[in-house]
Write a protein that holds these residues in place. Sequence first.
Motif, PDB file in Angstrom:
ATOM      1  N   ILE A 155      -4.111 -33.808   2.397  1.00  0.00           N
ATOM      2  CA  ILE A 155      -3.866 -32.759   1.402  1.00  0.00           C
ATOM      3  C   ILE A 155      -3.817 -31.374   2.023  1.00  0.00           C
ATOM      4  O   ILE A 155      -3.539 -30.402   1.337  1.00  0.00           O
ATOM      5  N   LEU A 156      -4.062 -31.274   3.328  1.00  0.00           N
ATOM      6  CA  LEU A 156      -3.974 -29.974   3.997  1.00  0.00           C
ATOM      7  C   LEU A 156      -2.559 -29.420   3.906  1.00  0.00           C
ATOM      8  O   LEU A 156      -2.379 -28.202   3.787  1.00  0.00           O
ATOM      9  N   LYS A 157      -1.550 -30.278   3.903  1.00  0.00           N
ATOM     10  CA  LYS A 157      -0.163 -29.830   3.852  1.00  0.00           C
ATOM     11  C   LYS A 157       0.239 -29.304   2.473  1.00  0.00           C
ATOM     12  O   LYS A 157       1.105 -28.449   2.374  1.00  0.00           O
ATOM     13  N   ILE A 158      -0.366 -29.824   1.418  1.00  0.00           N
ATOM     14  CA  ILE A 158       0.111 -29.496   0.070  1.00  0.00           C
ATOM     15  C   ILE A 158      -0.792 -28.520  -0.671  1.00  0.00           C
ATOM     16  O   ILE A 158      -0.475 -28.159  -1.792  1.00  0.00           O
ATOM     17  N   THR A 159      -1.892 -28.104  -0.097  1.00  0.00           N
ATOM     18  CA  THR A 159      -2.793 -27.199  -0.795  1.00  0.00           C
ATOM     19  C   THR A 159      -2.965 -25.916   0.014  1.00  0.00           C
ATOM     20  O   THR A 159      -2.626 -25.857   1.190  1.00  0.00           O
ATOM     21  N   ASN A 160      -3.486 -24.904  -0.646  1.00  0.00           N
ATOM     22  CA  ASN A 160      -3.714 -23.666   0.081  1.00  0.00           C
ATOM     23  C   ASN A 160      -5.020 -23.752   0.864  1.00  0.00           C
ATOM     24  O   ASN A 160      -5.876 -24.606   0.605  1.00  0.00           O
ATOM     25  N   LEU A 161      -5.202 -22.880   1.808  1.00  0.00           N
ATOM     26  CA  LEU A 161      -6.311 -22.972   2.748  1.00  0.00           C
ATOM     27  C   LEU A 161      -7.663 -22.738   2.075  1.00  0.00           C
ATOM     28  O   LEU A 161      -8.652 -23.393   2.410  1.00  0.00           O
ATOM     29  N   MET A 213     -10.674 -25.480   2.059  1.00  0.00           N
ATOM     30  CA  MET A 213     -11.987 -25.186   2.636  1.00  0.00           C
ATOM     31  C   MET A 213     -13.098 -25.411   1.614  1.00  0.00           C
ATOM     32  O   MET A 213     -14.168 -25.926   1.959  1.00  0.00           O
ATOM     33  N   MET A 214     -12.864 -25.049   0.358  1.00  0.00           N
ATOM     34  CA  MET A 214     -13.881 -25.260  -0.675  1.00  0.00           C
ATOM     35  C   MET A 214     -14.139 -26.748  -0.885  1.00  0.00           C
ATOM     36  O   MET A 214     -15.295 -27.176  -0.968  1.00  0.00           O
ATOM     37  N   ILE A 215     -13.093 -27.551  -0.952  1.00  0.00           N
ATOM     38  CA  ILE A 215     -13.250 -28.992  -1.169  1.00  0.00           C
ATOM     39  C   ILE A 215     -13.949 -29.634   0.022  1.00  0.00           C
ATOM     40  O   ILE A 215     -14.882 -30.427  -0.136  1.00  0.00           O
ATOM     41  N   SER A 216     -13.522 -29.287   1.232  1.00  0.00           N
ATOM     42  CA  SER A 216     -14.126 -29.911   2.412  1.00  0.00           C
ATOM     43  C   SER A 216     -15.577 -29.469   2.596  1.00  0.00           C
ATOM     44  O   SER A 216     -16.435 -30.273   2.961  1.00  0.00           O
TER      45      SER A 216
END
Length: 117
Positions: free
Chosen positions: A80-86, A90-93
Amino acid sequence: MLITLKLSMIIMLISMLMMMMASILSKKTFMDREKSSPFECGFDPKSSARMPFSIQFFLIAVIFLIFDVEITLLIPLIMILKITNLIMYMMISMFFFFILLIGLYHEWNQGALNWMY
């Protein structure tokens, strides 16, 4: 509707009759020596199958399996790194890592990670 009900009743009756006949006709012996002993290449076992083992090793192995499964849940984070903003990534991870750290702290606090008690 009535045909479906009749057919389901017939199927249920036949299956229950077959199960009852199978349980009556089967030759089950619960005290069979060969079935109750552990299988060791067809030979009689050399020692007891109920040997004691280290509970600390078992706990460490279970904790490893739990955290290993949780680590495999990190693989979709890479996708999902490709389809979401940074910022959202970072919040999800960080939230996921926080949950992992809370679990590790809990196990450490309970003493499950200490090899000697």
